[in-house]
Design an enzyme around this catalytic site. Structure first.
Site, short mmCIF file in Angstrom:
data_model
loop_
_atom_site.label_atom_id
_atom_site.label_comp_id
_atom_site.label_asym_id
_atom_site.label_seq_id
_atom_site.Cartn_x
_atom_site.Cartn_y
_atom_site.Cartn_z
CG ASP A 229 -1.52 1.23 1.61
OD1 ASP A 229 -2.18 1.79 0.73
OD2 ASP A 229 -1.38 1.69 2.77
CG ASP B 127 -0.89 8.37 2.61
OD1 ASP B 127 -0.08 9.19 2.18
OD2 ASP B 127 -1.53 8.52 3.68
CG ASN C 244 -4.43 9.36 -3.50
OD1 ASN C 244 -5.11 9.93 -4.35
ND2 ASN C 244 -3.72 10.01 -2.61
CE LYS D 46 -5.22 -0.15 -1.09
NZ LYS D 46 -4.08 0.48 -0.44
#
Ligand code: PLP
Ligand code: CA
Length: 304
Positions: free
Chosen positions: A27, A29, A62, A218
């Site tokens: 992932d 961030d 994002n 996700k």
């Protein structure tokens, strides 16, 4: 299904785990960076894993940037060996879904940002072009495009009542697809602030339309399928590393991947234990197999 352990691991334990995997999915961030600040050691970790022959992927909910802009961000933050093909965002995967899975014959009405619009254009998926010069009209007379066959909702800092009204009008047609880039409720900003995520806007459209969106990002498995279809990944040989239990760790569980929580982001070890100790069986999929303080711990694992 094995019971997930929430095992805090370091050093040689991390090494053993990584030795048993071919693919590492990160992932972004909270794992690789926090906003515009790189997680210390992350560029070295990526290089190290690649030197060890691992395939490395980056999966982010994002949707605000197109892939090319992520490449620039990786370089800006000190990464030297990340390729565009390794980056899977909810915007890129939403465009891939509309083109390859839905095989959309018509236009998409987008509530979203430039990242979504650019990925849809790149994929050749037609969208409703907003005529910014024209008066938007009242809720009785704004224009609706008869060719719209899908509504896609993502993070949109210009979300407003007219967009919500248009989306729910399009969705009255039950043949019109309803997609969400991701279900994230909010994101941390600097100084203790938060910003609403795509999930908050999707919830408004769901209420207004009495429909439920299909989530692309996700924890839905589509992002893994998207990577697997291009790189032929075996879930059993893959490790998902994330900072949010309700998206990243659930994603890993949904896709049959081993999961690792890193504590540089949103979720805490206490929350992970809370899910582990819960009586609700559905919460077990929020429990990571492994926990590390930071992915920088991977460096020590290889140095020992
Ligand atoms: N969507 C937006 C708009 C964000 O700002 C963020 C985090 O900064 C995310 C999604 C979550 O990204 P990731 O899946 O990389 O944690
Ligand atoms: Ca994250």
């Amino acid at each position: 299904v094995s019971s997930r352990g929430c095992h805090k691991i370091r050093g040689s334990q991390i090494r053993e785990l990584l030795d048993s995997k071919l693919n590492v999915l990160f992932d972004c961030d909270g794992v690789i960076w926090n906003g515009e600040t790189v997680v210390a050691g992350a560029p070295e970790v990526v290089t190290l894993l690649k030197q060890q022959g691992k395939k490395v992927f980056f999966i982010t909910n994002n949707c605000t940037r197109p892939r090319a802009s992520y490449v620039t961000k990786f370089i800006r933050l000190g990464f030297t060996d990340v390729a565009e093909e390794e980056i899977f965002s909810s915007a890129y995967c939403s465009a891939a879904y509309l083109r390859d899975v839905a095989k959309l014959q018509g236009k998409v009405y987008v509530i979203g940002c430039q990242g979504v619009v650019k990925e849809l254009r790149e994929a050749g998926v037609p969208i409703v072009e907003e005529d910014t010069d024209a008066p938007t009209g009242t809720i009785y007379d704004y224009p609706l495009d008869p060719d719209v066959k899908a509504v896609l909702v993502g993070y949109d800092e210009k979300f407003d009542f007219i967009k919500l009204a248009k989306a729910c009008c399009y969705l009255q047609n039950t043949e019109c697809l309803f997609l969400a880039t991701d279900p994230d409720p909010w994101h941390p900003l600097r100084g203790g602030r938060i910003t609403p995520g795509s999930g908050s806007l999707t919830a408004a459209v769901e209420t207004a339309s009495s429909r439920k969106a299909t989530v692309i990002g996700k924890p839905s498995c589509f992002m893994f399928e998207c990577i697997a279809s291009q790189f032929n990944l075996d879930p059993g040989q893959s490790l998902m590393v994330g900072d949010r239990l309700e998206t990243d760790i659930l994603f890993g569980a949904n896709c049959g991947l081993d999961t690792m929580l890193t504590l540089t982001g949103v979720s805490t070890l206490e929350e992970a234990h809370g899910y582990k100790d819960s009586d609700d069986p559905e919460r077990k999929d929020f429990v990571p197999d492994y926990v590390v303080e930071t992915i920088a711990d991977f460096i020590d694992a290889y140095e020992e």
